[in-house]
Design a protein around this motif. Sequence first.
Motif, PDB file in Angstrom:
ATOM      1  N   PHE A  86       0.641   3.651  -2.743  1.00 11.49           N
ATOM      2  CA  PHE A  86      -0.687   4.246  -2.911  1.00 11.49           C
ATOM      3  C   PHE A  86      -1.021   5.265  -1.823  1.00 11.49           C
ATOM      4  CE2 PHE A  86      -1.558  -0.163  -4.707  1.00 11.49           C
ATOM      5  CZ  PHE A  86      -1.548   0.246  -6.028  1.00 11.49           C
ATOM      6  N   ALA A 100     -11.786  -6.056 -11.316  1.00 14.69           N
ATOM      7  CA  ALA A 100     -12.577  -4.823 -11.306  1.00 14.69           C
ATOM      8  C   ALA A 100     -12.609  -4.136 -12.657  1.00 14.69           C
ATOM      9  CB  ALA A 100     -12.000  -3.846 -10.277  1.00 14.69           C
ATOM     10  N   ILE A 132       0.833  -1.205   0.000  1.00 18.11           N
ATOM     11  CA  ILE A 132       0.000   0.000   0.000  1.00 18.11           C
ATOM     12  C   ILE A 132       0.869   1.257   0.000  1.00 18.11           C
ATOM     13  CG2 ILE A 132      -0.409   0.562   2.442  1.00 18.11           C
ATOM     14  CD1 ILE A 132      -3.501   0.221   1.299  1.00 18.11           C
ATOM     15  N   ARG A 155      -9.900   7.866  -4.536  1.00 11.36           N
ATOM     16  CA  ARG A 155      -8.441   7.957  -4.639  1.00 11.36           C
ATOM     17  C   ARG A 155      -8.108   9.402  -4.977  1.00 11.36           C
ATOM     18  NH1 ARG A 155      -7.349   2.389  -8.134  1.00 11.36           N
ATOM     19  NH2 ARG A 155      -8.312   1.015  -6.585  1.00 11.36           N
ATOM     20  N   HIS A 215     -14.164 -10.192  -5.289  1.00  7.20           N
ATOM     21  CA  HIS A 215     -13.125 -10.800  -4.444  1.00  7.20           C
ATOM     22  C   HIS A 215     -13.524 -12.246  -4.211  1.00  7.20           C
ATOM     23  CE1 HIS A 215     -11.080  -6.968  -3.287  1.00  7.20           C
ATOM     24  NE2 HIS A 215     -12.269  -6.471  -3.580  1.00  7.20           N
ATOM     25  N   PHE A 246      -0.131  -5.441  -9.944  1.00 12.15           N
ATOM     26  CA  PHE A 246      -0.512  -5.018  -8.600  1.00 12.15           C
ATOM     27  C   PHE A 246       0.456  -5.689  -7.634  1.00 12.15           C
ATOM     28  CE2 PHE A 246      -3.809  -6.144  -5.132  1.00 12.15           C
ATOM     29  CZ  PHE A 246      -3.411  -5.080  -4.333  1.00 12.15           C
ATOM     30  N   PRO A 277     -10.160   3.075  -0.833  1.00  7.70           N
ATOM     31  CA  PRO A 277      -9.618   3.272  -2.175  1.00  7.70           C
ATOM     32  C   PRO A 277      -9.797   1.983  -2.989  1.00  7.70           C
ATOM     33  CG  PRO A 277      -7.824   2.884  -0.620  1.00  7.70           C
ATOM     34  CD  PRO A 277      -9.109   2.704   0.149  1.00  7.70           C
ATOM     35  N   THR A 278     -10.068   0.906  -2.291  1.00  3.53           N
ATOM     36  CA  THR A 278     -10.269  -0.453  -2.766  1.00  3.53           C
ATOM     37  C   THR A 278     -10.588  -1.200  -1.480  1.00  3.53           C
ATOM     38  OG1 THR A 278      -9.184  -2.368  -3.785  1.00  3.53           O
ATOM     39  CG2 THR A 278      -7.768  -0.887  -2.558  1.00  3.53           C
ATOM     40  N   GLU A 303      -9.847  -4.538  -0.098  1.00  3.87           N
ATOM     41  CA  GLU A 303      -9.194  -5.723   0.487  1.00  3.87           C
ATOM     42  C   GLU A 303      -9.186  -5.669   2.007  1.00  3.87           C
ATOM     43  OE1 GLU A 303      -8.115  -4.032  -1.992  1.00  3.87           O
ATOM     44  OE2 GLU A 303      -7.489  -5.374  -3.614  1.00  3.87           O
ATOM     45  N   TRP A 347     -17.228   1.468  -9.445  1.00  5.78           N
ATOM     46  CA  TRP A 347     -16.692   0.251 -10.035  1.00  5.78           C
ATOM     47  C   TRP A 347     -17.440  -0.947  -9.499  1.00  5.78           C
ATOM     48  CZ3 TRP A 347     -11.013  -0.990  -7.969  1.00  5.78           C
ATOM     49  CH2 TRP A 347     -11.043  -1.215  -6.601  1.00  5.78           C
ATOM     50  N   GLU A 392      -2.684   8.718  -2.088  1.00  9.11           N
ATOM     51  CA  GLU A 392      -4.028   8.820  -2.655  1.00  9.11           C
ATOM     52  C   GLU A 392      -5.136   8.492  -1.660  1.00  9.11           C
ATOM     53  OE1 GLU A 392      -4.383   6.444  -6.146  1.00  9.11           O
ATOM     54  OE2 GLU A 392      -2.757   7.464  -7.178  1.00  9.11           O
ATOM     55  N   VAL A 393      -4.749   8.090  -0.444  1.00  9.82           N
ATOM     56  CA  VAL A 393      -5.775   7.675   0.519  1.00  9.82           C
ATOM     57  C   VAL A 393      -6.336   8.890   1.270  1.00  9.82           C
ATOM     58  CG1 VAL A 393      -6.269   6.255   2.550  1.00  9.82           C
ATOM     59  CG2 VAL A 393      -4.682   5.422   0.796  1.00  9.82           C
ATOM     60  N   HIS A 438      -6.854 -10.088 -11.197  1.00 12.11           N
ATOM     61  CA  HIS A 438      -5.631 -10.505 -10.499  1.00 12.11           C
ATOM     62  C   HIS A 438      -5.751 -11.895  -9.904  1.00 12.11           C
ATOM     63  CE1 HIS A 438      -4.552  -6.190 -10.260  1.00 12.11           C
ATOM     64  NE2 HIS A 438      -5.756  -5.987  -9.760  1.00 12.11           N
ATOM     65  N   GLU A 473     -16.132  -4.405  -7.734  1.00 11.96           N
ATOM     66  CA  GLU A 473     -14.931  -5.130  -7.325  1.00 11.96           C
ATOM     67  C   GLU A 473     -15.348  -6.509  -6.864  1.00 11.96           C
ATOM     68  OE1 GLU A 473     -12.768  -3.798  -3.752  1.00 11.96           O
ATOM     69  OE2 GLU A 473     -14.303  -2.280  -3.431  1.00 11.96           O
ATOM     70  N   THR A 475      -8.885  -4.998 -14.833  1.00 12.13           N
ATOM     71  CA  THR A 475      -7.866  -5.951 -14.378  1.00 12.13           C
ATOM     72  C   THR A 475      -8.483  -7.144 -13.668  1.00 12.13           C
ATOM     73  OG1 THR A 475      -7.603  -4.663 -12.351  1.00 12.13           O
ATOM     74  CG2 THR A 475      -5.933  -4.361 -14.057  1.00 12.13           C
ATOM     75  N   SER A 535      -8.910 -11.067  -7.320  1.00  9.05           N
ATOM     76  CA  SER A 535      -9.781  -9.890  -7.321  1.00  9.05           C
ATOM     77  C   SER A 535      -9.812  -9.338  -8.728  1.00  9.05           C
ATOM     78  CB  SER A 535      -9.312  -8.841  -6.311  1.00  9.05           C
ATOM     79  OG  SER A 535      -8.167  -8.178  -6.776  1.00  9.05           O
TER      80      SER A 535
END
Length: 489
Positions: A87, A261, A84, A142, A162, A205, A110-111, A113, A158, A90-91, A231, A160, A229, A259
């Motif tokens: 990133f 999205a 993270i 983000r 999982h 990622f 921001p996502t 997980e 989006w 951007e949080v 993953h 997402e 993407t 995951s």
Amino acid sequence: MAELGLSYKKDENFGEWYRQVLLRADMIGYTDISGCYIIRHWAMKIWENMKAFFEAETDEMEIESCTYPLFVTRDSLEREKSHIEGFAPEVAWVTEAGKSELKVPVAIRPTSEAIMYPDFSKRIRSHLDLPYKQNQWVNVVRWESNPTPFIRSKEFLWQEGHTAFATKEEADHEVQEMLELYRKIYEEYLAVPVVKGQKTELEKFAGALYTTSVEAFIPNAGRGIQGATSHCLGQNFAKMFDVKFENEMQEKAMVWQNSWAYTTRTIGVMVMVHGDDRGLVMPPKVATLQAIVIPVIYRDVDTEAILEACRKTVVTLKKAGFRVKADLSRTSTPGQKYWHWEMKGVPLRIEIGQRDLDKNQVRFVRRDNSEKVDIPLNNNLVERVKDTLDRIQQNMFDVARERRDACIQVARTWEEFMEALNQKKMILAPWCDEMDVEEDVKKRTKGEGEMGAAKSLCTPFEQPELPEGTLCFASGKPARKWTYWGRTY
Ligand code: 87F
């Protein structure tokens, strides 16, 4: 409806053209926070049309719907610290409620997980709980510093997904299944050609075992853009969040996770690829409206009969399941209406005037290629509309693919690579597949022009032949694969 035409041309000032199309087609609105946009009906419906297709497919795959909270604690986020880090800027954080400071600030997702996997850890106990498949349609935040509507915004929508499996094989299989759905969304719904492939070690990622993506290209910008993407996370997150299960031999084992999205970026890509100097062009399968019926009323016509024919046409087509309406307003001329609905990108215009009434016909005008055809009404109208929309959909894809293909350039040496890059191409090059070589490519292309560094887009699953002895375009070492490169969004 006294609007003006676009003042920017797509080939002359692409950035301003794009913003103007979004505004004139009434797809977005601006707010007083830069990078936060209102998604208006005209764009939101496109998103919902895509969602309908996607959910039908994921329901078939027994993926469950859910919505997890918007907030995540610092503790949870820290558990995935290793990846993270990059990133962190951007949080966005909530530090106060009313006038009092929160004892423990919470981040806005921001996502998800770090929100979902602690729960996975509780919910998954035995192999009987697997596979465990969750999907949510939500907004995420983000804090982007250089926003572009739909393409890169501070908040976006989006889905997402999982998922957790007992074996790597099952996880591998699903990665490809989801990627294929994303290809379908782009190619069969948005009529945008994409390349399916695997991300390089540098571009994957950081939390994933491997990352696959669909990659689109925007010819006018000379930039690639990641479309979606999928993953394979391996067991990385299972270890971080302790997601274990008891297998059939009563042993504890870590789950294998994926995951995947796609976001409202899809809409931006669609606008950029298909729009023209008259405005938006929507592919029929996702279009907010698929057809607009316009009465052609001038002096000396039987106005009421024409309006009635328009209403009847709408009823017939709606019954058949098309998204259609009539523009019966009396304040603008037929010409103004043509122009207005062209700007909004409606794929098919159906004109009905006195001449048409007399001949028992309507006139079809296609948005994609301006083709005009008179359709006799004794011939099945519903069939003709369906057929025309299908042709428009196919033609839009064919044209977009031809344009994209014309941007693809094979480069075997650094000189060829640089030349193609300066011509804004999407470059296919033999590559040694070494991370430091990609880092070097980034460094060496950074200073070249205003457009930023080049990077890899993906290593396509469909590989051209790579003869023994082929060398890497960047390092001169033996090449291992063909990889796509370019500047990106
Ligand atoms: C921004 C801020 C914090 C991307 C971020 O691709 C964290 C992240 O983890 C972050 N931007 N990512 C990677 C997202 C990975 C993954 N998440 C689930 C996906 C698909 C959906």
